[in-house]
Design a protein around this motif. Structure first.
Motif, PDB file in Angstrom:
ATOM      1  N   LEU A 158       0.668  -0.950   0.056  1.00 58.64           N
ATOM      2  CA  LEU A 158       0.121  -0.136  -0.078  1.00 58.64           C
ATOM      3  C   LEU A 158       0.851   1.180   0.138  1.00 58.64           C
ATOM      4  O   LEU A 158       0.644   2.269  -0.703  1.00 58.64           O
ATOM      5  N   ARG A 159       1.870   1.147   0.837  1.00 56.48           N
ATOM      6  CA  ARG A 159       2.649   2.241   0.870  1.00 56.48           C
ATOM      7  C   ARG A 159       3.608   2.587  -0.496  1.00 56.48           C
ATOM      8  O   ARG A 159       3.711   3.713  -0.992  1.00 56.48           O
ATOM      9  N   ARG A 160       3.704   1.626  -1.230  1.00 55.32           N
ATOM     10  CA  ARG A 160       4.384   1.818  -2.518  1.00 55.32           C
ATOM     11  C   ARG A 160       3.530   2.248  -3.632  1.00 55.32           C
ATOM     12  O   ARG A 160       3.924   3.277  -4.350  1.00 55.32           O
ATOM     13  N   LEU A 161       2.195   1.722  -3.620  1.00 52.69           N
ATOM     14  CA  LEU A 161       1.358   2.289  -4.499  1.00 52.69           C
ATOM     15  C   LEU A 161       0.889   3.839  -4.349  1.00 52.69           C
ATOM     16  O   LEU A 161       0.860   4.660  -5.163  1.00 52.69           O
ATOM     17  N   ILE A 162       0.819   4.192  -2.953  1.00 56.92           N
ATOM     18  CA  ILE A 162       0.600   5.560  -2.496  1.00 56.92           C
ATOM     19  C   ILE A 162       1.747   6.353  -3.133  1.00 56.92           C
ATOM     20  O   ILE A 162       1.499   7.634  -3.688  1.00 56.92           O
ATOM     21  N   GLY A 163       2.975   5.762  -2.786  1.00 54.73           N
ATOM     22  CA  GLY A 163       4.174   6.616  -3.260  1.00 54.73           C
ATOM     23  C   GLY A 163       4.236   6.929  -4.940  1.00 54.73           C
ATOM     24  O   GLY A 163       4.387   7.929  -5.314  1.00 54.73           O
ATOM     25  N   GLN A 164       3.627   5.678  -5.714  1.00 57.78           N
ATOM     26  CA  GLN A 164       3.660   5.828  -6.993  1.00 57.78           C
ATOM     27  C   GLN A 164       2.589   7.002  -7.332  1.00 57.78           C
ATOM     28  O   GLN A 164       2.833   7.722  -8.297  1.00 57.78           O
ATOM     29  N   ALA A 165       1.447   6.946  -6.783  1.00 56.98           N
ATOM     30  CA  ALA A 165       0.201   7.951  -6.944  1.00 56.98           C
ATOM     31  C   ALA A 165       0.957   9.495  -6.721  1.00 56.98           C
ATOM     32  O   ALA A 165       0.797  10.453  -7.536  1.00 56.98           O
ATOM     33  N   LEU A 166       1.596   9.584  -5.387  1.00 57.65           N
ATOM     34  CA  LEU A 166       2.198  10.985  -5.241  1.00 57.65           C
ATOM     35  C   LEU A 166       3.221  11.473  -6.251  1.00 57.65           C
ATOM     36  O   LEU A 166       3.475  12.510  -6.781  1.00 57.65           O
ATOM     37  N   ASP A 167       4.152  10.381  -7.106  1.00 58.44           N
ATOM     38  CA  ASP A 167       5.002  10.810  -7.950  1.00 58.44           C
ATOM     39  C   ASP A 167       4.293  11.418  -9.002  1.00 58.44           C
ATOM     40  O   ASP A 167       4.872  12.027 -10.136  1.00 58.44           O
ATOM     41  N   ARG A 168       2.941  11.209  -9.267  1.00 56.76           N
ATOM     42  CA  ARG A 168       1.843  11.647 -10.479  1.00 56.76           C
ATOM     43  C   ARG A 168       1.158  12.777  -9.799  1.00 56.76           C
ATOM     44  O   ARG A 168       0.355  13.394 -10.748  1.00 56.76           O
ATOM     45  N   LEU A 169       1.649  13.437  -8.734  1.00 58.51           N
ATOM     46  CA  LEU A 169       0.729  14.550  -8.273  1.00 58.51           C
ATOM     47  C   LEU A 169       1.070  15.694  -9.042  1.00 58.51           C
ATOM     48  O   LEU A 169       2.025  16.027  -9.394  1.00 58.51           O
ATOM     49  N   PRO A 170       0.022  16.627  -9.769  1.00 59.97           N
ATOM     50  CA  PRO A 170       0.148  17.570 -10.659  1.00 59.97           C
ATOM     51  C   PRO A 170       0.919  18.864  -9.892  1.00 59.97           C
ATOM     52  O   PRO A 170       1.101  18.567  -8.760  1.00 59.97           O
ATOM     53  N   ASP A 171       1.282  19.699 -11.014  1.00 58.70           N
ATOM     54  CA  ASP A 171       2.038  20.739 -10.135  1.00 58.70           C
ATOM     55  C   ASP A 171       0.921  21.641  -9.391  1.00 58.70           C
ATOM     56  O   ASP A 171      -0.276  21.224  -9.786  1.00 58.70           O
ATOM     57  N   GLU A 172       1.316  22.696  -8.660  1.00 56.09           N
ATOM     58  CA  GLU A 172       0.679  23.290  -7.937  1.00 56.09           C
ATOM     59  C   GLU A 172      -0.376  24.205  -8.514  1.00 56.09           C
ATOM     60  O   GLU A 172      -1.758  24.010  -8.124  1.00 56.09           O
ATOM     61  N   ALA A 173       0.011  24.676  -9.750  1.00 54.29           N
ATOM     62  CA  ALA A 173      -1.423  25.404 -10.443  1.00 54.29           C
ATOM     63  C   ALA A 173      -2.459  24.472 -10.782  1.00 54.29           C
ATOM     64  O   ALA A 173      -3.717  24.656 -10.773  1.00 54.29           O
ATOM     65  N   ALA A 174      -2.045  23.294 -11.378  1.00 58.02           N
ATOM     66  CA  ALA A 174      -3.008  22.390 -11.747  1.00 58.02           C
ATOM     67  C   ALA A 174      -3.745  21.753 -10.496  1.00 58.02           C
ATOM     68  O   ALA A 174      -5.082  21.410 -10.843  1.00 58.02           O
ATOM     69  N   LEU A 175      -3.432  21.501  -9.139  1.00 53.67           N
ATOM     70  CA  LEU A 175      -3.834  20.905  -8.216  1.00 53.67           C
ATOM     71  C   LEU A 175      -4.551  21.819  -7.430  1.00 53.67           C
ATOM     72  O   LEU A 175      -6.012  21.281  -6.761  1.00 53.67           O
TER      73      LEU A 175
END
Length: 705
Positions: free
Chosen positions: A170-187
């Motif tokens: 689960l920690r690995r999956l969440i880490g992968q998802a965080l690596d795809r976090l959009p930049d500040e303007a988009a988020l």
């Protein structure tokens, strides 16, 4: 398009979880069962605690109860069986101290790993054992001779467990998802001008801080939920729920409702009452009268302490509908409470020529058919009942007002079902819905009402009728039980009645509690001169009703009961309430039980019997009950002690289970949430929709329930 567990299709606001490495159909199914469908869901799946693996602690400096990471060399291994299989591994690190690692669940391969001289890196919470400190089931890994212990550069998040998915995965999956976090303007969805002055980070910075806190992060603040990053997330989550409820409110007000403007019948009722209304009752009724004169549905919650006179206000409100030639319905959660309302309403309304009908589960056969006919024809102007009001076959001619008592005891679907009994259409095809009045005798703290009832107007009847004597409350150890038996004997000899409330029906070996059945038998023997009755939830409804009627009629002196008598029982002659094992009940429940006495003019008492030792929370609850009779003060304290979940019941789907926010802890954010919410709805409704979609998603919010 993916589906949730209930089979509903879901529109995805961000890429699906299946886009991540290692997420096949089976893993995706397990994640979906927990509502995790998208990368965004994983971003918002926040840690419940943190582990600090950024440093090593010498064994001699370990503190009981303080989690730490240690490195040591195996000195001894012992495998034994004393009650159950057990593996004990002693390690030391050259600091002249030894730590024992204890395992109850292990495989033979694990035992083989722990050879004397092997190096181990482990993490866990030490506690005192037979031979010094020990850690039960630590997380660990063995180090090769040449390996240096690799220390983390940030705190390790610990996430809520998900069945079938290990914590590392689960920690690995969440880490992968965080690596795809959009930049500040988009988020970022909150406009900068609305964020100015909040002194909180951007959403992107907040998410990264919460999932990957730096080595020097304020761990205490994170664990307490008070870190600025968590406050930023809580603000947006509270805002999303607020916007969702406000949208429901606006949607409801777009419907038409009958305008009920004439109040002559309500005033006739008021003049005929054998008592004067309190200032609070008058104020709340006037507010309702203004609401009902509008051609849009009223959605109002009236909260008032036990005995504050909500039923009279409901009766006067119903007369506004009746005078307009329409119908009103009052639904209560139990037959006992509904029957009590029926008695009061018939006594007040039938002298005015108003037909009051009764519809409950026990009304069957020809009697039921007759009532249904009266309801359908409109002959029944006021209909009182239980869940039976919502059943198929119940058709109103023209329902203009739906009243729900003790609203938190009903599911959202049930309240909507009653409202829908009055939904029709006007000439142009628009829906016309009845006005809704919901009532509760469980006062809700203002902070909670702001968040939970943003779709309702909230009124409080915060004044008790004159002549009510405050109930004296004392807390006594269960060892003083014999004194209470004599106190009951004396009170009943003077013509009073008493309650003895137990928290269980049958004796239990697991919980120290006097069961109602054995208490009934014991008190019947000790007080042979008294008429003792018994009521509990497993009795047949007819038997329960008969016993309650006998108690109300004075044919029973002492009623032994479970908490089924918590709501709605009105016996003015009862002046003594004893609650056994009071430490097991919440403040709201204790206050409701206490409200069963003090309903007449005689001095009344409530005795809270407790088993020692008391927990800190139980002690605070009992102290609060001794100090105040004010239900609103008690509700605020209850919110502090227990949080919002039990106070709200099923009022809003998912409302009490926020991901980040805590209504008690984050109450100071609510005024800002309201301010930002109103600005967004007025200036940026599309942004408001996106914020709701992010946090609330496609979950049905049951508008107007």
């Amino acid at each position: 398009m993916p589906t949730r567990k209930d089979g509903a299709t879901v529109e995805l606001p961000s890429p699906p979880i299946s886009a991540l490495r290692g997420v096949g159909p089976r893993v995706a199914e397990k994640l979906a069962a927990r509502g995790l469908l998208t990368l965004q869901d994983l971003w918002l799946q926040l840690p419940r605690q943190y582990e600090d693996r950024t440093a090593l602690t010498p064994i001699r400096l370990l503190q009981p109860g303080v989690a730490a990471q240690v490195e040591g060399t195996v000195e001894a291994v012992e495998r034994g069986f004393r009650y159950r299989p057990m593996l004990r591994v002693a390690i030391s690190d050259g600091s002249h101290a030894t730590l024992v690692l204890r395992f109850f669940h292990f495989r033979a391969a694990q035992v083989a790993q722990f050879q004397v001289g092997a190096r181990v890196l482990c993490y866990g919470t030490p506690k005192p054992g037979q031979h010094g400190l020990e850690i039960v089931h630590p997380s660990y890994r063995l180090l090769a001779d040449a390996d240096a212990a690799a220390l983390g550069d940030s705190l390790d998040p610990v996430y809520p467990t998900i069945e079938g998915i290990g914590p590392v995965s689960l920690r690995r999956l969440i880490g992968q998802a965080l690596d795809r976090l959009p930049d500040e303007a988009a988020l970022e969805l909150l406009p900068r001008e609305l964020r100015d002055g909040l002194q909180l980070p951007s959403l992107r910075e907040a998410l990264l801080t919460v999932h990957r806190p730096a080595q020097d992060a304020d761990v205490a603040a994170l664990l307490a939920g008070r870190h600025p990053a968590q406050r930023r997330l809580a603000l947006e989550e509270l805002l999303a729920h607020h916007l969702s409820l406000r949208r429901q409110r606006l949607a409801q007000q777009a419907h038409a409702a009958p305008a009920l403007k004439k109040a002559a019948l309500a005033q006739r009722l008021r003049k005929a009452l054998p008592f004067a209304l309190t200032g609070a009752q008058q104020r709340v009724f006037e507010r309702i009268r203004v609401d009902l004169a509008n051609p849009h549905p009223m959605l109002r919650l009236v909260q008032g302490d036990v005995g504050s006179g909500k039923t009279v206000v409901a009766a006067m409100t119903a007369m506004l509908a009746v005078e307009a030639g329409k119908q009103a319905a009052l639904m209560a959660p139990t037959e006992l409470l509904a029957e009590q309302h029926l008695t009061n309403l018939r006594g007040w309304l039938e002298p005015l020529g108003v037909r009051v009908a009764w519809l409950a589960g026990k009304v069957t056969g020809k009697a039921r058919a007759k009532v249904l006919e009266e309801v359908a024809s409109g002959e029944a102007q006021m209909v009182v009942g239980t869940h039976a009001l919502m059943q198929e076959g119940v058709a109103f001619r023209d329902l203009a007002l739906a009243i729900v008592d003790e609203q938190h005891r009903f599911g959202v679907h049930q309240r909507l079902a009653l409202r829908d009994k009055g939904t029709g259409s006007v000439g142009n095809g628009d829906a016309i819905v009845p006005h809704q009045l919901v009532m509760t005798a469980t006062p809700i703290p203002r902070t909670l009402a702001m968040a939970a009832y943003a779709d309702l107007d909230v009124s409080a009847i915060d004044e008790l009728p004159p002549g009510r004597t405050p109930v004296q409350t004392v807390a006594l150890s269960a060892e003083r039980r014999p004194e209470l038996v004599e106190r009951i004997r004396k009170a009943c000899a003077e013509g009073r009645q008493a309650y003895w409330v137990c928290t269980l029906i049958d004796d239990s070996d697991e919980v120290i509690a006097q069961a109602a059945q054995s208490t009934f038998e014991d008190l019947s023997k000790r007080l042979p001169e008294l008429r003792v009755g018994l009521v509990h939830g497993r009795m047949k409804a007819a038997e329960k009703q008969a016993t309650m009627r006998a108690f109300k009629g004075g044919d029973i002196d002492l009623l032994v009961a479970t908490t089924v008598i918590e709501v709605g029982v009105d016996v003015p002659n009862a002046s003594l309430m004893i609650v056994e094992n009071a430490e097991r009940l919440g403040l709201a429940q204790l206050h409701q039980l206490r409200g069963r006495v003090g309903r007449g003019s005689a001095a009344s008492s409530c005795v809270l019997l407790y088993q020692s030792p008391l927990s800190q929370m139980a002690r605070q609850r009992l102290e609060t009950m001794r100090e105040t009779n004010d239900g609103f003060v008690i509700a605020e304290k209850d919110l502090q002690l227990r949080g919002p979940g039990e106070l709200l019941g099923t009022r809003q789907t998912g409302l009490a289970s926020f991901r980040v926010a805590d209504l008690a802890r984050d109450a100071d954010l609510l005024p800002q949430v309201q301010r930002i919410g109103e600005q967004l709805l007025a200036q940026s409704p599309q942004l408001a929709d996106r914020i709701v979609a992010r946090w609330v998603g496609s979950a049905v919010r049951f508008a107007g329930a």
